[in-house]
Motif scaffolding. Structure first.
Motif, PDB file in Angstrom:
ATOM      1  N   ASP B  82       0.840  -1.264   0.284  1.00 34.26           N
ATOM      2  CA  ASP B  82      -0.023   0.143  -0.080  1.00 34.26           C
ATOM      3  C   ASP B  82       0.637   1.263  -0.419  1.00 34.26           C
ATOM      4  OD1 ASP B  82      -2.426  -1.121  -0.005  1.00 34.26           O
ATOM      5  OD2 ASP B  82      -2.499  -1.544   2.585  1.00 34.26           O
ATOM      6  N   HIS B  83       1.869   1.256   0.924  1.00 38.19           N
ATOM      7  CA  HIS B  83       2.734   2.062   0.766  1.00 38.19           C
ATOM      8  C   HIS B  83       4.086   2.537  -0.273  1.00 38.19           C
ATOM      9  CE1 HIS B  83       4.859   4.840   3.774  1.00 38.19           C
ATOM     10  NE2 HIS B  83       6.182   4.863   3.232  1.00 38.19           N
ATOM     11  N   GLU B  85       2.668   2.007  -3.314  1.00 35.96           N
ATOM     12  CA  GLU B  85       0.963   2.471  -4.223  1.00 35.96           C
ATOM     13  C   GLU B  85       1.267   3.724  -4.000  1.00 35.96           C
ATOM     14  OE1 GLU B  85      -3.384   1.726  -5.176  1.00 35.96           O
ATOM     15  OE2 GLU B  85      -1.738  -0.359  -4.293  1.00 35.96           O
ATOM     16  N   GLY B  86       1.025   4.318  -2.341  1.00 29.85           N
ATOM     17  CA  GLY B  86       0.636   5.713  -2.238  1.00 29.85           C
ATOM     18  C   GLY B  86       1.398   7.131  -2.500  1.00 29.85           C
ATOM     19  N   ARG B 205      -7.054   7.039   4.236  1.00 28.18           N
ATOM     20  CA  ARG B 205      -5.916   6.783   5.258  1.00 28.18           C
ATOM     21  C   ARG B 205      -4.526   7.103   4.403  1.00 28.18           C
ATOM     22  NH1 ARG B 205      -8.605   1.342   7.116  1.00 28.18           N
ATOM     23  NH2 ARG B 205      -9.906   1.865   8.135  1.00 28.18           N
ATOM     24  N   ALA B 207      -1.396   5.556   3.020  1.00 29.44           N
ATOM     25  CA  ALA B 207      -0.701   4.838   2.757  1.00 29.44           C
ATOM     26  C   ALA B 207      -0.209   3.386   3.787  1.00 29.44           C
ATOM     27  CB  ALA B 207      -0.410   4.548   1.284  1.00 29.44           C
ATOM     28  N   GLY B 208      -0.231   2.282   4.186  1.00 30.85           N
ATOM     29  CA  GLY B 208       0.085   1.780   4.959  1.00 30.85           C
ATOM     30  C   GLY B 208      -0.500   2.001   6.076  1.00 30.85           C
TER      31      GLY B 208
END
Lengths: 471, 471
Positions: B82-83, B85-86, B205, B207-208
């Motif tokens: 997620d991190h 990707e953000g 939220r 990312a992560g």
């Protein structure tokens, strides 16, 4: 059974001792990108204390803090010929941003003269805008092929001052003021460091400066470390950026500039100037923790007493830490505080309580004595000042003992190879001699006037060169 | 003849008013690389005051400062799905260092979760090492396509906290403590800012993170600005970096983490929450200069008096500046201090001397009154506290007046288009409604519990969404 030393002894391998200490005292680690470092809380605490004290001294000169961008257009670097030549080999270049290749690459600042001048050229219009006195606390990046924690790192933290003045004299005097009344005073009075103040030879000057003033310290192995520099930039950058002002007489004049910096390298210097085989020795005026009060055992009465002592010392204005982590063996904690160089340990166990005394261990001169608990608030401030003075005296004595007066390049090389400095008349050395020394890894650290003061010019009669191997 | 306004009026063009103010109050300039900024001394002085106050609050939680590298191996970023990707679209990438192409490119940190975890995984071995509470003051880079000074800049300054805990509960409580007792207390009590504390929806939220707590402020134009965030990271980063500890029971356990940040964006918020058509209004508790004492004319007696007043106010603990630059017209200086938002001006001219009075101009409520010079040290501290409270009350009143309760997406869009916020039950909105709002440029700023407190979960019954257009 011989006790295994915690650190490699200095005499056995000084660089190894240094690395061991940095790691075991938890000052810093290597970062994953080559040459970068993680400054751990204890190391960063030293830097915060340095910043706080220096920042106040810088502000007393009328200088204000500001912040300039990390990223500089690559084209800016080429505007001052000496400057670009000096920094080109060390640059980190950003070629991609936001998922695209940039039209013009940006360099990560190796120093901020260029980007500061882009602003100064806008901010300075009239003589009323001068002097313009700016400082910034920032990170800079200079690619390092042979990195060493704190001493040479690809990224380091520093303060960099940048000033613009109406006249040559004013700029010259301001650079000298920073050199003596900010840097030297701070290093001598807070860091307890012995520093030699001089001027660099043309070969060793900052890229783009007309004069560089330096502070040089002798490390425990007799090598030199440059501790800070203050530059007269003349009008070199003003010309490149057209930084000019309307004088009282209505004429457009170029400004005269200075820049000056000191870095996290000072932490490395602190280690190498004051450290010994047991670890770091932090000068009391700098120390984030001046006194640690240790509970030897986790006995209720002992714990209550160490907290009581902690409160009393805090109330007396001492920076104190209470160590009541009695689930870790006392010996291990004592060695750890010794490694970290906390000036005084006050150790309290059940037996001490009976006599209302504590054992006082002094890190700087060494040795332990028993002291009445009631006398601590009176005794400790005196001890801390004594130990502050002792550190400076020891460093000064070492430098004096290990400096020889010579008149030939051969003798200078011999003196420095043995782990010391040499003083040689500049008239005997000259640029030819300076180049000859360089072949042996020896450099001119600075020039001094005949009376030991900072000379007004490179070739003043009686100038003496201080030469050494250097970090 | 109508007076030309110094700034574009807010009502005419709010973004233009903002730009005018930032420039004319000398807070910041654009840097040469797109999206970067130069923070000028007056703007940086605000940041220094913020740092000083926040740093003390952060340390009170037991957190220590440290420093992690600017450059991160590109491969690190990909460790948490997620991190990466953000952050991927915002990265600045260093491909060349020291004149060579790098084997592995390095990214300039957009935030430090990745590099901090590389260290945490080494530092955390046993339950004794927990909690590990670290903060750093640093610069970060996120490529900005639509930069705006202080609000969205490619490089900005911030503090980022990173902590590791033994349990989920401890991490959750720590993130909440920072949210309320560091950020909200500081913003309300020092910045005089009205902030709404809530939790982000999953869509908004970090990312992560498994939960993001936020503080949202309403700006002068009714739009929202996120003022700071505190994240529960769960074990996401711990898994990616194997950050684990040996528990008391002898088992290897992953740590639970938090991270939290606040940035130079707070300076932009200060401008947009408290500024008016005459310039900035700085809350007295923050103000680097609380009172400026102005000499109206360069008359000897006046100059002596303003210096005397300056000394008396300084002795009374007021942060005071004496403005005796009488070669610049008084009117121009008065307008300049008004622009800069100094809370009180004490103006002294020859006529005031006759009566032993001074003219007192209050920037926050506005208006001028004549005050006996002897009464200043008594009157000013009260005025400063009054004005501090007034700023907060005005901001709170505006937010309450401009917030509507609605139950449909259409009504929410209408309310926010008119320059305000809307509250809508989450049960009426849901993720479908959130996506529908996004099409109109409106976002859910945060979720509140039915009683206005911070909800324990996204879908607790009675949760209300606060929606707005945002910076």
């Amino acid at each position: 059974m011989a006790k295994t030393p915690v650190l490699t002894p200095q005499a056995e391998d000084f660089p190894r001792w240094y690395q061991d200490l940095i790691s075991k005292a938890e000052l810093a680690d290597n970062g994953p990108v080559r040459g970068t470092m993680v400054i751990r809380p204890y190391g960063y605490g030293l830097w915060e204390r340095m910043q706080q004290d220096m920042d106040a001294r810088i502000k007393e000169t009328g200088t204000q803090n500001a912040y300039f961008p990390l990223l500089i257009p690559q084209s800016y670097l080429t505007k001052e010929a000496d400057h670009v030549e000096g920094f080109a080999p060390e640059l980190a270049v950003v070629t991609h941003g936001g998922g695209k290749e940039l039209e013009e690459p940006a360099v990560v600042r190796p120093t901020s003269e260029m980007i500061v001048n882009a602003s100064f050229a806008k901010w300075v219009q009239s003589y009323r805008d001068l002097p313009l006195l700016i400082n910034q606390w920032a990170n800079v990046v200079r690619w390092e092929l042979r990195p060493r924690l704190f001493l040479r790192t690809t990224e380091f933290l520093w303060q960099e001052g940048h000033t613009a003045h109406a006249t040559y004299e004013e700029a010259r005097d301001f650079a000298a003021r920073i050199h003596r009344h900010v840097y030297a005073d701070f290093m001598e009075n807070v860091l307890a460091m012995d520093v030699v103040l001089g001027r660099k030879t043309p070969k060793e000057r900052f890229a783009g400066a007309i004069n560089t003033l330096t502070l040089e310290g002798m490390m425990g192995d007799g090598k030199a470390l440059q501790m800070g520099t203050s530059h007269e930039l003349g009008q070199n950058f003003a010309k490149a950026f057209h930084t000019q002002y309307l004088s009282k007489d209505g004429k457009q004049e170029l400004v005269w500039q200075t820049s000056w910096g000191s870095t996290t390298r000072m932490i490395g210097a602190l280690v190498m100037m004051h450290g010994d085989d047991h670890g770091l020795r932090v000068p009391p005026r700098l120390a984030p923790v001046q006194v640690v009060v240790l509970a030897i055992k986790g006995d209720e009465a002992v714990l209550a007493k160490v907290r009581e002592i902690g409160d009393a010392l805090k109330a007396a204005g001492i920076r104190v830490r209470v160590d009541d982590r009695t689930d870790t063996p006392f010996g291990r904690r004592a060695v750890d505080w010794e490694l970290k160089g906390v000036p005084v340990r006050v150790e309290v166990g059940p037996r001490d309580l009976e006599n209302d005394t504590a054992m006082l261990a002094r890190r700087i001169p060494g040795g332990k004595t028993s002291v009445a608990i009631g006398a601590l608030t009176e005794v400790l401030p005196k001890i801390l000042e004594e130990d502050q003075a002792l550190l400076l005296a020891q460093a000064r004595e070492r430098r004096e003992l290990r400096t020889s007066d010579v008149t030939t390049v051969d003798d200078a090389v011999e003196a420095t190879a043995a782990g010391g400095w040499a003083r040689i008349p500049w008239s005997d050395l000259g640029e030819t001699g300076e180049n000859a020394l360089a072949e042996h890894g020896v450099s001119v650290r600075c020039l001094l006037a005949a009376d030991g003061s900072v000379p007004d010019s490179d070739d003043a009669p009686g100038n003496v060169a201080v030469v050494a191997r250097a970090y």
